[in-house]
Motif scaffolding. Structure first.
Motif, PDB file in Angstrom:
ATOM      1  N   PRO A   1       4.809   2.082  -2.379  1.00 55.07           N
ATOM      2  CA  PRO A   1       4.412   0.818  -1.757  1.00 55.07           C
ATOM      3  C   PRO A   1       5.536  -0.204  -1.635  1.00 55.07           C
ATOM      4  CG  PRO A   1       3.496   0.990  -3.962  1.00 55.07           C
ATOM      5  CD  PRO A   1       4.111   2.321  -3.636  1.00 55.07           C
TER       6      PRO A   1
ATOM      7  N   GLY B   1      10.350   0.541   2.250  1.00 53.53           N
ATOM      8  CA  GLY B   1      10.056   0.485   3.677  1.00 53.53           C
ATOM      9  C   GLY B   1      10.851  -0.567   4.410  1.00 53.53           C
TER      10      GLY B   1
ATOM     11  N   GLU C   1       8.757  -3.154   6.160  1.00 50.13           N
ATOM     12  CA  GLU C   1       7.673  -4.019   6.620  1.00 50.13           C
ATOM     13  C   GLU C   1       7.960  -5.496   6.352  1.00 50.13           C
ATOM     14  OE1 GLU C   1       2.856  -4.564   6.056  1.00 50.13           O
ATOM     15  OE2 GLU C   1       3.840  -2.822   5.204  1.00 50.13           O
TER      16      GLU C   1
ATOM     17  N   HIS D   1      16.272   2.113   4.899  1.00 51.67           N
ATOM     18  CA  HIS D   1      15.065   1.423   4.485  1.00 51.67           C
ATOM     19  C   HIS D   1      15.356   0.658   3.193  1.00 51.67           C
ATOM     20  CE1 HIS D   1      14.970   5.488   2.740  1.00 51.67           C
ATOM     21  NE2 HIS D   1      14.527   4.877   1.677  1.00 51.67           N
TER      22      HIS D   1
ATOM     23  N   LYS E   1       2.080   4.727   1.418  1.00 55.44           N
ATOM     24  CA  LYS E   1       2.231   5.121   2.819  1.00 55.44           C
ATOM     25  C   LYS E   1       2.101   6.632   2.966  1.00 55.44           C
ATOM     26  CE  LYS E   1       5.336   1.246   2.999  1.00 55.44           C
ATOM     27  NZ  LYS E   1       5.494   0.865   1.618  1.00 55.44           N
ATOM     28  N   ARG E   2       1.672   7.052   4.125  1.00 56.41           N
ATOM     29  CA  ARG E   2       1.601   8.486   4.432  1.00 56.41           C
ATOM     30  C   ARG E   2       2.918   8.889   5.046  1.00 56.41           C
ATOM     31  NH1 ARG E   2      -4.266  10.318   5.955  1.00 56.41           N
ATOM     32  NH2 ARG E   2      -5.439   8.709   4.873  1.00 56.41           N
ATOM     33  N   ARG E   3       3.810   9.394   4.223  1.00 58.36           N
ATOM     34  CA  ARG E   3       5.131   9.839   4.659  1.00 58.36           C
ATOM     35  C   ARG E   3       5.409  11.187   4.001  1.00 58.36           C
ATOM     36  NH1 ARG E   3       4.624   5.377   6.728  1.00 58.36           N
ATOM     37  NH2 ARG E   3       6.178   3.926   7.479  1.00 58.36           N
TER      38      ARG E   3
ATOM     39  N   GLN F   1       9.511   7.570   0.232  1.00 55.70           N
ATOM     40  CA  GLN F   1       9.055   6.728   1.334  1.00 55.70           C
ATOM     41  C   GLN F   1       7.545   6.481   1.307  1.00 55.70           C
ATOM     42  OE1 GLN F   1      10.763   8.400   4.881  1.00 55.70           O
ATOM     43  NE2 GLN F   1      12.811   7.685   4.333  1.00 55.70           N
ATOM     44  N   GLN F   2       6.834   7.153   0.415  1.00 57.74           N
ATOM     45  CA  GLN F   2       5.404   6.921   0.246  1.00 57.74           C
ATOM     46  C   GLN F   2       5.125   5.713  -0.648  1.00 57.74           C
ATOM     47  OE1 GLN F   2       3.875  10.595  -1.368  1.00 57.74           O
ATOM     48  NE2 GLN F   2       4.404  11.763   0.468  1.00 57.74           N
TER      49      GLN F   2
ATOM     50  N   LYS G   1       0.844  -1.193   0.000  1.00 57.89           N
ATOM     51  CA  LYS G   1       0.000   0.000   0.000  1.00 57.89           C
ATOM     52  C   LYS G   1       0.881   1.245   0.000  1.00 57.89           C
ATOM     53  CE  LYS G   1      -0.474  -0.592   4.946  1.00 57.89           C
ATOM     54  NZ  LYS G   1      -0.506  -1.915   5.435  1.00 57.89           N
TER      55      LYS G   1
END
Length: 151
Positions: free
Chosen positions: A24, A27, A29, A37, A14-16, A21-22, A12
């Motif tokens: 999908p 990151g 995860e 990252h 991301k709110r960054r 970094q937004q 998904k």
């Protein structure tokens, strides 16, 4: 940590604050690198066909991102490739085959965009001296960093 021991969810946006970094596929995860990252934080699932489709779709997102941030080029695609190598180190055989498909799908979409870009920008690839380029490639293979850089 082996990614199969984590709970896998869908990718998904991301709110960054930072645009990269937004994305999908960026990151920590699904994969935690030694530093910073991961630029290929994608589950290594979906087998070969699913991997190919995932790679193609994420390549188009990457191309949109690269175009949108082209005023400040930072080597985004090179960093994605570096993350692929990092992911390959710890992958099981099955995960590696999925990663291979993700990479091939990604690069098939990139290749199509590159061909279009070369034509649109008017690059005269016929004028490129392939012998000189091969000489440069071989010089790179023979190069050694100074000793103080290798520590």
């Amino acid at each position: 940590m082996n990614q199969s021991s984590r709970t896998l969810g869908p990718l998904k946006f991301k709110r960054r604050k930072h645009p990269t970094q937004q994305l999908p596929y960026v990151g920590i995860e699904f994969h935690v690198p030694k530093y910073g990252h991961c630029l290929w934080d994608v589950p290594l699932t979906g087998d070969y066909t699913g991997g190919w489709k995932t790679g193609q779709a994420l390549a188009l997102i990457a191309l949109k991102h690269v175009k949108a941030t082209s005023a400040e080029p930072v080597g985004h695609l090179g960093s994605v490739a570096s993350s692929w190598l990092d992911r390959a180190r710890g992958a099981s055989h099955e995960e590696f085959e999925t990663l291979r498909a993700q990479v091939l799908g990604f690069m098939s979409a990139i290749e199509a965009a590159v061909i279009g870009g070369l034509v649109h920008a008017g690059y005269d690839t016929e004028a490129w001296d392939v012998k000189a380029l091969l000489k440069e490639a071989n010089q790179g293979l023979a190069y050694r960093d100074p000793e103080e850089w290798r520590r």
